[in-house]
Design a protein around this motif. Sequence first.
Motif, PDB file in Angstrom:
ATOM      1  N   ARG A 327       0.805  -1.193   0.000  1.00 58.81           N
ATOM      2  CA  ARG A 327       0.000   0.000   0.000  1.00 58.81           C
ATOM      3  C   ARG A 327       0.853   1.265   0.000  1.00 58.81           C
ATOM      4  NH1 ARG A 327      -3.761   0.407   4.783  1.00 58.81           N
ATOM      5  NH2 ARG A 327      -2.383  -1.273   5.409  1.00 58.81           N
ATOM      6  N   HIS A 328       1.877   1.217   0.829  1.00 55.72           N
ATOM      7  CA  HIS A 328       2.598   2.464   1.062  1.00 55.72           C
ATOM      8  C   HIS A 328       3.980   2.500   0.422  1.00 55.72           C
ATOM      9  CE1 HIS A 328      -0.619   2.966   3.783  1.00 55.72           C
ATOM     10  NE2 HIS A 328      -0.205   2.004   4.571  1.00 55.72           N
TER      11      HIS A 328
ATOM     12  N   TYR B  15       8.030   3.450  10.084  1.00 56.87           N
ATOM     13  CA  TYR B  15       6.924   4.139  10.781  1.00 56.87           C
ATOM     14  C   TYR B  15       7.453   5.377  11.498  1.00 56.87           C
ATOM     15  CZ  TYR B  15       3.621   0.274  10.225  1.00 56.87           C
ATOM     16  OH  TYR B  15       2.764  -0.661   9.707  1.00 56.87           O
ATOM     17  N   VAL B  61       2.582   5.880  12.568  1.00 60.52           N
ATOM     18  CA  VAL B  61       2.017   6.124  11.240  1.00 60.52           C
ATOM     19  C   VAL B  61       3.041   5.659  10.207  1.00 60.52           C
ATOM     20  CG1 VAL B  61       1.128   7.894   9.672  1.00 60.52           C
ATOM     21  CG2 VAL B  61       0.973   8.240  12.139  1.00 60.52           C
ATOM     22  N   PRO B  62       2.622   4.864   9.205  1.00 56.83           N
ATOM     23  CA  PRO B  62       3.587   4.505   8.156  1.00 56.83           C
ATOM     24  C   PRO B  62       4.162   5.794   7.554  1.00 56.83           C
ATOM     25  CG  PRO B  62       1.548   3.263   7.873  1.00 56.83           C
ATOM     26  CD  PRO B  62       1.291   4.288   8.945  1.00 56.83           C
ATOM     27  N   SER B  63       5.487   5.881   7.495  1.00 58.57           N
ATOM     28  CA  SER B  63       6.129   7.120   7.027  1.00 58.57           C
ATOM     29  C   SER B  63       5.616   7.535   5.655  1.00 58.57           C
ATOM     30  CB  SER B  63       7.641   6.930   6.956  1.00 58.57           C
ATOM     31  OG  SER B  63       8.119   6.502   8.194  1.00 58.57           O
ATOM     32  N   ALA B  64       5.357   6.526   4.813  1.00 56.11           N
ATOM     33  CA  ALA B  64       4.949   6.831   3.445  1.00 56.11           C
ATOM     34  C   ALA B  64       3.562   7.453   3.386  1.00 56.11           C
ATOM     35  CB  ALA B  64       4.993   5.556   2.606  1.00 56.11           C
ATOM     36  N   CYS B  65       2.813   7.392   4.493  1.00 57.63           N
ATOM     37  CA  CYS B  65       1.467   7.978   4.512  1.00 57.63           C
ATOM     38  C   CYS B  65       1.499   9.465   4.810  1.00 57.63           C
ATOM     39  CB  CYS B  65       0.609   7.298   5.579  1.00 57.63           C
ATOM     40  SG  CYS B  65       0.045   5.692   5.075  1.00 57.63           S
ATOM     41  N   ILE B  66       2.656   9.977   5.175  1.00 55.86           N
ATOM     42  CA  ILE B  66       2.729  11.395   5.510  1.00 55.86           C
ATOM     43  C   ILE B  66       3.055  12.203   4.259  1.00 55.86           C
ATOM     44  CG2 ILE B  66       4.051  13.140   6.787  1.00 55.86           C
ATOM     45  CD1 ILE B  66       4.305  11.127   9.042  1.00 55.86           C
ATOM     46  N   THR B  67       2.237  13.190   4.004  1.00 56.14           N
ATOM     47  CA  THR B  67       2.534  14.116   2.922  1.00 56.14           C
ATOM     48  C   THR B  67       3.079  15.384   3.553  1.00 56.14           C
ATOM     49  OG1 THR B  67       0.670  13.216   1.718  1.00 56.14           O
ATOM     50  CG2 THR B  67       1.608  15.275   0.890  1.00 56.14           C
TER      51      THR B  67
END
Lengths: 329, 101
Positions: A327-328, B15, B61-67
């Motif tokens: 997903r990420h 994360y 929070v998954p790091s990649a989810c942060i904009t």
Amino acid sequence: MYNQSLDKGPLKDDGRDQDEDRRIEFEHNVLAGYTVEPKDWMPEGYRKTLIRQMSQHAHSEVIGMLPEGDWILRAPTLKRKAILLAKVQDEGGHGLYLYSATETLGVSRDLLYEDLLHGRAKYSSIFNYPTLSWADVGVIGWLVDGAAIMNQIPLTQCSYGPYARAMVRICKEESFHQRQGFELLNEMMNGSEKQKEMVQNSVNRWWWPTVMMFGPEDKDSVHSKESRTWGIKRVTNDELRQNFIDVTVPQAEILGVDLPDPDIRWNEERGHYDFGEVDWTEFWRVVSGHGPCNRDRIEAKRKAWEEGVWVREAIMAHALNEKVVDRHG
Amino acid sequence: MGNDSSNKEVEIPLYEVFIRSANGLEHRHVGSLHAADAEMAIMNARDVYVRRNEGVSIWVVPSACITASDPSSKEMLFGPSRDKIYRHPTFYNLPEGVRNI
Ligand SMILES: [Fe+2]
Ligand SMILES: [Fe+2]
């Protein structure tokens, strides 16, 4: 999230020339006390210098678990065992804070760690000496952590935000490390003749390697100048070494041990202790991989890495299953 | 992690960790770590970031989810508020002797 922005912008390999204006502005800002954060523009040399210094620092924390870890099972009392376990766990934690801070510069921890396992990365020379007696655990806390504190406190003011913040957290924890070591030695120095001898013997072995921890003399230090311009290192090796000796000599007197340097003498004029010549050939020998334990240390890390393969594979399989990666990633 | 194509091998996900140091205070970013899933990230965060009562609550929070905002758009995002000084109480001159205002 951090690496994405690093791929943007006009920065090329020869970015220093192209971005001369930006570099000048950058250095000006850093001098003015501006903190650099992961997504900010930075000269390629700044980024590389930080990656080198921070990963070496992280490796040192992780390798530093080994010499003391050797004594966890042989600690003389349950109290001392609990203290030592907590201390060694802290060092592992320090390694993790620092790897995580280094990752904000867009490098992968696995690659940094691979460099360590293949002997391509450096770490503090001090951890290539063996811990031969229980007193060594105390001496490491007192002297080695003491020297580390001296080194690390100015880094809390480093221009790179994530590094500075990691150092604040680390410095808070180090003071327990040093105090438990001093207390342990003080107890031994109030014990039997044999215990006192053990402490003195340990101090004799660790003193000079500790003095070397601050690195080569300023006149031989290659990276000092640019590190200062960029606010990465604000105090020089020689200044740190002098500070360390100045605070440690009176502590040794209270403890009742002799420091194995006949040239240590208070210099009224300078307001500092004078001290003897460091054997820099030994330092370079240990740094370049020929200290008493270099091979053992890397061997131990490699063994742990190899024996952990199945754990990492299971973690990855689970992550893929949970689609955390898909997903990420 | 993220979209970095230079990482050929996939790493264990990254994360970001946030800790609330005490009730009544907000969660604060403390750093990051690798974990297989959120549950493991919380367990790891406990070992890495709260060994000494540093907190009472953990967010991961998954790091990649942060904009994150781009530093080059600083002007666009943060510039306008600088020239609206009338939004600050210090902009207003009051006659001497006025109290409790
Ligand atoms: Fe440490
Ligand atoms: Fe320490």
